[in-house]
Scaffold this motif. Sequence first.
Motif, PDB file in Angstrom:
ATOM      1  N   TRP A 239       1.071   4.193  -3.084  1.00  0.00           N
ATOM      2  CA  TRP A 239       0.898   5.632  -2.915  1.00  0.00           C
ATOM      3  C   TRP A 239       2.086   6.420  -3.445  1.00  0.00           C
ATOM      4  CZ3 TRP A 239      -3.312   8.258  -2.231  1.00  0.00           C
ATOM      5  CH2 TRP A 239      -4.414   7.652  -1.646  1.00  0.00           C
TER       6      TRP A 239
ATOM      7  N   THR B  74       3.076  10.293  -6.923  1.00  0.00           N
ATOM      8  CA  THR B  74       4.233  11.180  -6.783  1.00  0.00           C
ATOM      9  C   THR B  74       5.204  10.991  -7.940  1.00  0.00           C
ATOM     10  OG1 THR B  74       3.999  10.991  -4.384  1.00  0.00           O
ATOM     11  CG2 THR B  74       6.050  11.910  -5.218  1.00  0.00           C
TER      12      THR B  74
ATOM     13  N   HIS C 121       0.832  -1.207   0.000  1.00  0.00           N
ATOM     14  CA  HIS C 121       0.000   0.000   0.000  1.00  0.00           C
ATOM     15  C   HIS C 121       0.870   1.261   0.000  1.00  0.00           C
ATOM     16  CE1 HIS C 121      -3.533  -2.428   1.940  1.00  0.00           C
ATOM     17  NE2 HIS C 121      -3.322  -2.729   0.669  1.00  0.00           N
TER      18      HIS C 121
END
Length: 265
Positions: free
Chosen positions: A200, A204, A196
């Motif tokens: 994420w 970015t 996870h």
Amino acid sequence: MQTTVTLWPLIGVAVIIVGFLLRFNPMLIVAVAAIVTGFAAHFPPGKILALIGTGFIKTRNIPLIILLPLAVIGLLERHGLRERAQAWIGSIKAATAGRLLIVYLAVRELTAAAGLTGLGGHPQMVRPLIAPMAEGATENRFGKIGDAVRFRLRAFAAATDNVGLFFGEDVFVAFGAIVLMTTFLKEAGIIVEPLHVAMWGIPTAISAFIVHGFRLWLLDRWLERELRGNRPGGGAGAASSSSTTSSPASSAATRATKSATGDQA
């Protein structure tokens, strides 16, 4: 039972920062920082020397890992690796420095996201291949370039490698920073899966690619403005256009002179 935590050993970090700002020898800086940190932690001199010696024994094979690839790269450069890279990229008419670096940025991010961080790097990829190819693409379009432009291209090539590696490896699930974050959160009672955290990192990485890709696009625009006059054949075209534009003005001046001469007669 609470124990008092002393922050004095962190003075070694300040020694490293000051040493690098003053551009001292890196080995000397690290050695002094280790000694200062040991004294700040109230270690006896014998223990400090023992810890430094243990660290040296554990990492004595690292110079071989660094120096062997550098020797191979040096031999390749001696036998014309940079020249061949410049000649190859010069044969691609549509290649520009910005487009080339955008492609390398995408490749660097994708390979770093897959855990293949060793496929790029400044000594093994940027210096012998990417920077010469960017210079070759620019010289193919604009002719010879000066040192200011050459160093700017090299800086952008190095920055592209840094951005691609830094934001690409954050997507790799076994990256050390991800393991550190998940372990820290677990100790705080927050259970987070490494997958996870890695997922994420994808937004970015995409944002970094867009931002730096836009900077590389601006690099092409800057090169076009700075080196437009160096384009092969640009001088002759500029001269012919200036003569063409000045020809009506000179004709008008000639007619005015003849008219004034006739009036005086």
